[in-house]
Design a protein around this motif. Structure first.
Motif, PDB file in Angstrom:
ATOM      1  N   PRO A  19       0.925  -1.186  -0.044  1.00 36.65           N
ATOM      2  CA  PRO A  19      -0.071   0.032   0.022  1.00 36.65           C
ATOM      3  C   PRO A  19       0.869   1.455  -0.061  1.00 36.65           C
ATOM      4  N   GLN A  20       0.349   2.150  -0.911  1.00 42.10           N
ATOM      5  CA  GLN A  20       1.257   3.691  -0.761  1.00 42.10           C
ATOM      6  C   GLN A  20       0.344   4.720  -0.300  1.00 42.10           C
ATOM      7  N   GLY A  21       0.997   5.565   0.228  1.00 43.72           N
ATOM      8  CA  GLY A  21       0.549   6.825   0.771  1.00 43.72           C
ATOM      9  C   GLY A  21       0.306   6.838   1.968  1.00 43.72           C
ATOM     10  N   TRP A  22      -0.350   8.091   2.682  1.00 38.68           N
ATOM     11  CA  TRP A  22      -0.742   8.018   3.901  1.00 38.68           C
ATOM     12  C   TRP A  22      -2.139   7.404   3.878  1.00 38.68           C
ATOM     13  N   PRO A  23      -2.303   6.569   5.194  1.00 37.23           N
ATOM     14  CA  PRO A  23      -3.509   5.595   5.222  1.00 37.23           C
ATOM     15  C   PRO A  23      -4.726   6.245   5.086  1.00 37.23           C
ATOM     16  N   LEU A  24      -4.792   7.590   5.560  1.00 37.71           N
ATOM     17  CA  LEU A  24      -6.058   8.441   5.491  1.00 37.71           C
ATOM     18  C   LEU A  24      -6.454   8.623   4.299  1.00 37.71           C
ATOM     19  N   TRP A 390      -7.841   4.101  13.940  1.00 39.06           N
ATOM     20  CA  TRP A 390      -7.921   3.136  12.861  1.00 39.06           C
ATOM     21  C   TRP A 390      -7.949   3.770  11.558  1.00 39.06           C
ATOM     22  N   LEU A 391      -8.783   4.821  11.337  1.00 42.84           N
ATOM     23  CA  LEU A 391      -8.898   5.499   9.962  1.00 42.84           C
ATOM     24  C   LEU A 391      -7.436   6.234   9.715  1.00 42.84           C
ATOM     25  N   LEU A 392      -6.856   6.324  10.681  1.00 46.20           N
ATOM     26  CA  LEU A 392      -5.351   7.094  10.404  1.00 46.20           C
ATOM     27  C   LEU A 392      -4.389   6.166  10.138  1.00 46.20           C
ATOM     28  N   ALA A 393      -4.575   4.807  10.364  1.00 47.85           N
ATOM     29  CA  ALA A 393      -3.533   3.912  10.341  1.00 47.85           C
ATOM     30  C   ALA A 393      -3.580   3.010   9.299  1.00 47.85           C
ATOM     31  N   PRO A 394      -2.806   1.930   8.677  1.00 49.52           N
ATOM     32  CA  PRO A 394      -3.042   1.199   7.659  1.00 49.52           C
ATOM     33  C   PRO A 394      -3.953   0.090   8.174  1.00 49.52           C
TER      34      PRO A 394
END
Length: 401
Positions: A19-24, A390-394
């Motif tokens: 996965p690429q990029g900021w999780p948000l 959770w929304l801010l994390a992978p």
């Protein structure tokens, strides 16, 4: 004699890209659910404080219109956008906005919310009118590319929501000669239609997947009649002056929704909060339609029916869906915690306190408003406490999204 065997041929494991990029910013539900929950937590208590004269805001429209508009086109639309951008990928297998594009969409939503308080009205209107048509075009394009015509009406409803929003802003600025509240009624009616379509798919599907042995078979005739009666009766409510025929149409739609809900066997979901929250929220839909029917005859004020649909149905379905879908899309089990159950009960309590108690004890209206706002705000504060990390994390399973 020794027999030598050829080496076993093994298939090398498939390596998925990291996965690429900021999780948000990996999937639409993340920023929009987070923004909607934070806005829901703040905006309703702020509205009550404003109504009671405890705070002041530099609004360029009346506080009542600001509250009604922002709960529809700020709070509810954020959840709808987050859900559709996420579901669009699941429905089609094609990518929906992520990264910089998703950040721009979420930033546009946030900018409109801030402009409502800090910018001239024309700037607020311009920013507020951009998001829905952009998302409609994105969704329709993805659906057409995948040949998924079944969900195209949802894109059409987003465009109709854009038209209702444009009518509101045009009326508020004196550009068109209609009452702004009528455009808001149209917006609520369209949100309810989205809920009718989505709930008709997910509630029975979720119920069957969670309760082994339960088989729910939809009746095509009932489904068509329910959606048609709802669309017709809500259109009459929005467009026509109060009359007995509209009251009958709303009552008929309410009966169809009650029959639809009963076919979903809601009583069997009592032990599964992640299910009963959706059934309980949907039960407010026929209640709201009956209250609107009664308001057509002058028996109750129109506010009761509006808030039954807005707080009971919309708020209940939102808290149920943003917990369930966020759990699923962050790789977590579909078993809610006590904090999430508390949030469900608080939203349900807010609906009862805002809709039913004022009908029974209207002289204590201020008390009911304060209690309902506090319950609503606390419900979404609990959501943020559980889900914001959770929304801010992978995802837990390492997958993208």
């Amino acid at each position: 004699m020794t027999i030598s065997l050829p080496p076993l041929q093994t298939t090398p494991p498939v390596t998925l890209p990291s996965p690429q990029g900021w999780p948000l910013l990996r999937l639409g539900f993340r920023p929009f659910y987070l923004g909607a929950a934070a806005y829901g937590m703040l905006a309703v208590p702020l509205w009550i404080a404003l109504l009671l004269g405890q705070v002041s805001l530099s609004l360029t429209i009346s506080p009542v219109l600001w509250h009604a508009h922002e709960m529809l086109f700020g709070f509810a639309v954020a959840v709808i956008v987050g859900f559709l951008l996420t579901a669009g990928k699941a429905w089609t297998g094609l990518a929906t906005p992520r990264g910089a594009v998703l950040a721009a969409l979420a930033g546009l939503w946030l900018a409109a919310r801030l402009a409502a308080v800090f910018a001239p009205y024309a700037v607020y209107a311009a920013l507020d009118l951009l998001l829905l048509p952009l998302v409609a075009v994105i969704l329709i394009t993805v659906l057409l590319r995948a040949g998924n015509r079944r969900n195209l009406p949802l894109g059409g409803i987003l465009l109709l929501l854009t038209a209702a929003n444009a009518a509101f802003h045009g009326a508020a600025m004196g550009l068109i000669d209609i009452a702004p509240v009528r455009a808001l009624h149209a917006g609520l009616a369209l949100v309810v239609m989205i809920e009718c379509v989505i709930a008709g798919r997910v509630v029975p599907a979720f119920t069957m997947s969670a309760l082994p042995g339960v088989k729910l078979q939809a009746s095509p005739a009932l489904e068509l009649a329910t959606l048609a009666a709802t669309a017709l009766s809500l259109a009459l409510w929005v467009l026509a002056p109060p009359n007995a025929f509209t009251a009958v149409a709303l009552g008929a739609a309410a009966l169809l929704h009650a029959q639809r809900l009963w076919r979903w066997q809601p009583l069997r979901t009592r032990a599964r909060p992640i299910l009963w929250v959706l059934h309980a929220a949907y039960a407010w839909l026929p209640v709201g339609l009956v209250l609107l029917a009664m308001s057509q005859l002058g028996a109750v004020g129109v506010s009761a029916g509006i808030h039954a649909l807005a707080v009971g149905t919309t708020g209940g379905l939102i808290i149920g869906m943003i917990t369930r879908t966020a759990r699923g899309h962050t790789g977590r089990p579909l078993q809610v915690s006590r904090l999430e159950v508390a949030a469900y009960l608080l939203v349900a309590g807010a609906a009862v306190t805002r809709v039913l108690l004022p009908l029974l004890a209207p002289r204590q209206l201020v008390i009911w408003l304060v209690v309902a706002a506090a319950a609503w705000g606390l419900a979404f504060a609990l959501y943020l406490a559980v889900f914001a990390p959770w929304l801010l994390a992978p995802r837990l399973d390492g997958k993208d999204g």
